[in-house]
Scaffold this active site. Sequence first.
Site, PDB file in Angstrom:
ATOM      1  N   ARG A   1       0.859  -1.155   0.054  1.00  0.00           N
ATOM      2  CA  ARG A   1      -0.032  -0.143   0.041  1.00  0.00           C
ATOM      3  C   ARG A   1       0.859   1.222   0.049  1.00  0.00           C
ATOM      4  O   ARG A   1       2.082   1.188   0.576  1.00  0.00           O
ATOM      5  CB  ARG A   1      -0.886  -0.015   1.223  1.00  0.00           C
ATOM      6  CG  ARG A   1      -1.717  -1.183   1.277  1.00  0.00           C
ATOM      7  CD  ARG A   1      -2.419  -1.140   2.638  1.00  0.00           C
ATOM      8  NE  ARG A   1      -3.555  -2.351   2.799  1.00  0.00           N
ATOM      9  CZ  ARG A   1      -3.023  -3.419   3.308  1.00  0.00           C
ATOM     10  NH1 ARG A   1      -2.029  -3.601   3.934  1.00  0.00           N
ATOM     11  NH2 ARG A   1      -3.977  -4.449   3.640  1.00  0.00           N
TER      12      ARG A   1
ATOM     13  N   LYS B   1      -1.485  -2.787   8.203  1.00  0.00           N
ATOM     14  CA  LYS B   1      -2.519  -2.303   8.974  1.00  0.00           C
ATOM     15  C   LYS B   1      -2.606  -3.384  10.155  1.00  0.00           C
ATOM     16  O   LYS B   1      -2.414  -4.493  10.288  1.00  0.00           O
ATOM     17  CB  LYS B   1      -3.863  -2.604   8.217  1.00  0.00           C
ATOM     18  CG  LYS B   1      -4.264  -1.810   6.871  1.00  0.00           C
ATOM     19  CD  LYS B   1      -5.428  -1.720   6.339  1.00  0.00           C
ATOM     20  CE  LYS B   1      -5.831  -0.777   5.296  1.00  0.00           C
ATOM     21  NZ  LYS B   1      -6.953  -0.944   4.685  1.00  0.00           N
TER      22      LYS B   1
ATOM     23  N   HIS C   1      -3.037   1.742  -5.547  1.00  0.00           N
ATOM     24  CA  HIS C   1      -4.003   0.572  -5.263  1.00  0.00           C
ATOM     25  C   HIS C   1      -4.390  -0.177  -6.389  1.00  0.00           C
ATOM     26  O   HIS C   1      -4.403  -1.325  -6.326  1.00  0.00           O
ATOM     27  CB  HIS C   1      -5.227   1.312  -4.409  1.00  0.00           C
ATOM     28  CG  HIS C   1      -5.897   0.518  -3.478  1.00  0.00           C
ATOM     29  ND1 HIS C   1      -5.138   0.335  -2.239  1.00  0.00           N
ATOM     30  CD2 HIS C   1      -6.910  -0.024  -3.273  1.00  0.00           C
ATOM     31  CE1 HIS C   1      -5.814  -0.458  -1.363  1.00  0.00           C
ATOM     32  NE2 HIS C   1      -6.993  -0.938  -1.743  1.00  0.00           N
TER      33      HIS C   1
ATOM     34  N   ARG D   1      -1.382  -2.614  -6.755  1.00  0.00           N
ATOM     35  CA  ARG D   1      -1.522  -3.583  -5.565  1.00  0.00           C
ATOM     36  C   ARG D   1      -2.574  -4.605  -6.146  1.00  0.00           C
ATOM     37  O   ARG D   1      -2.345  -5.802  -6.056  1.00  0.00           O
ATOM     38  CB  ARG D   1      -1.875  -2.894  -4.364  1.00  0.00           C
ATOM     39  CG  ARG D   1      -2.231  -4.070  -3.139  1.00  0.00           C
ATOM     40  CD  ARG D   1      -2.600  -3.280  -1.835  1.00  0.00           C
ATOM     41  NE  ARG D   1      -3.327  -3.917  -0.942  1.00  0.00           N
ATOM     42  CZ  ARG D   1      -2.637  -4.695   0.109  1.00  0.00           C
ATOM     43  NH1 ARG D   1      -1.301  -4.842  -0.255  1.00  0.00           N
ATOM     44  NH2 ARG D   1      -3.273  -5.586   0.813  1.00  0.00           N
TER      45      ARG D   1
ATOM     46  N   HIS E   1      -3.253  -9.367   4.181  1.00  0.00           N
ATOM     47  CA  HIS E   1      -4.488  -9.544   4.631  1.00  0.00           C
ATOM     48  C   HIS E   1      -4.915 -10.203   5.987  1.00  0.00           C
ATOM     49  O   HIS E   1      -4.462 -11.269   6.166  1.00  0.00           O
ATOM     50  CB  HIS E   1      -5.679 -10.109   3.517  1.00  0.00           C
ATOM     51  CG  HIS E   1      -5.644  -9.350   2.307  1.00  0.00           C
ATOM     52  ND1 HIS E   1      -6.056  -9.828   1.164  1.00  0.00           N
ATOM     53  CD2 HIS E   1      -5.736  -8.084   2.100  1.00  0.00           C
ATOM     54  CE1 HIS E   1      -6.214  -8.986   0.263  1.00  0.00           C
ATOM     55  NE2 HIS E   1      -5.854  -7.832   0.818  1.00  0.00           N
TER      56      HIS E   1
ATOM     57  N   TYR F   1     -10.242 -11.510  -5.406  1.00  0.00           N
ATOM     58  CA  TYR F   1      -9.626 -11.417  -6.653  1.00  0.00           C
ATOM     59  C   TYR F   1      -9.785 -12.819  -7.304  1.00  0.00           C
ATOM     60  O   TYR F   1      -9.501 -12.908  -8.698  1.00  0.00           O
ATOM     61  CB  TYR F   1      -7.906 -11.533  -6.257  1.00  0.00           C
ATOM     62  CG  TYR F   1      -7.666 -10.101  -5.548  1.00  0.00           C
ATOM     63  CD1 TYR F   1      -7.349  -9.037  -6.587  1.00  0.00           C
ATOM     64  CD2 TYR F   1      -7.402 -10.233  -4.321  1.00  0.00           C
ATOM     65  CE1 TYR F   1      -7.123  -8.000  -5.723  1.00  0.00           C
ATOM     66  CE2 TYR F   1      -7.087  -8.895  -3.755  1.00  0.00           C
ATOM     67  CZ  TYR F   1      -6.813  -7.800  -4.467  1.00  0.00           C
ATOM     68  OH  TYR F   1      -6.482  -6.701  -4.019  1.00  0.00           O
TER      69      TYR F   1
END
Length: 330
Positions: free
Chosen positions: A180, A206, A276, A279, A302, A311
């Site tokens: 990111r 994150k 993004h 990515r 994730h 995806y």
Amino acid sequence: MATENAQKRGGGEAGSASENTTAVPRRRRGRAPLELAEQFGAVLDDYIHALATAPLAAQTRRTYTSKVRQYLAWLAGADLNEDPLTSADGRDWAVRDYRTHLQTVLKRSPATVNNALAAVNDFYIRRGLGPAAAARVDVAVAAPRALDKRAQLRYLRAVQTCPSPRDQALALVPFYAGARISEIVALDIDDVARSARKGVLRILGKGERVREVPIHPQLHAVLNGWLAERADWPGATDTPALFLNQRGERLSVRGAHAIITGIAAAAGLDDDTTVHILRHTFATTLVRGGTDLVIVAELLGHARLETTRGYTRPSAEDRTRALDLLLVDK
């Protein structure tokens, strides 16, 4: 390292004049703000004042302000039975009618309509009426947008012709490591572990989750080139940041975004080709290539495998190719 990366995210985002300017509301070229009657202008001013102290990103404030301005402009000419600014019933009926207007008159996409409804709900919440009883529009679930192979090749060629080793390295991190933009600018030099031919990027993502992503050979080469040049940059020894601005400080998110979108523009790609999208391209390539979803989830950082599973959904291109199978009588 996690502590250092967490601290640096909160500051040190200064960039050069071209990379990090003061955040001010920007207006789309050729589009003036809608003029509002005095009554609705005062209502909008009150809302802007309430937003000023809200814990929202500056871009969110700008978006909400723009969408609420559009809603108020529509209200001024709408035929309504009750006051939508003071009555709960009037609010609900008005928002439902506005949703219909966006869909049938302005032909807005479901995502755009839902974004408008989110802004209008925020407006009503801050007025004390609460969100409107108006259902969101169903959005067709598709795979995240990614670059097709031709667009990828154009992007990589634009990176190769870019004269700046820093910009080359910056542009390839999301493409070859799936990072990111906030993760990219947060990288320090010691987050890059290299040997002669291999290496690992240590990325703080994150939720303060750390992941290690193998460095692709192409990225390895440009990182070597940038690190060799970085040593001669002003302030290079004063900050651990991997990517620096022209003042020798950590490159900002805004600066990184400008660089990458500039390279995408040089490649002739769409205006919304961002980090993004790169990515998503990284993830889509791995998933469509048969990589185990657990591995892809780990590489992307994730927390939930269901996020990565997105995806595997059909893309717009998949639907288009499906129609190409239909017979044509020439």
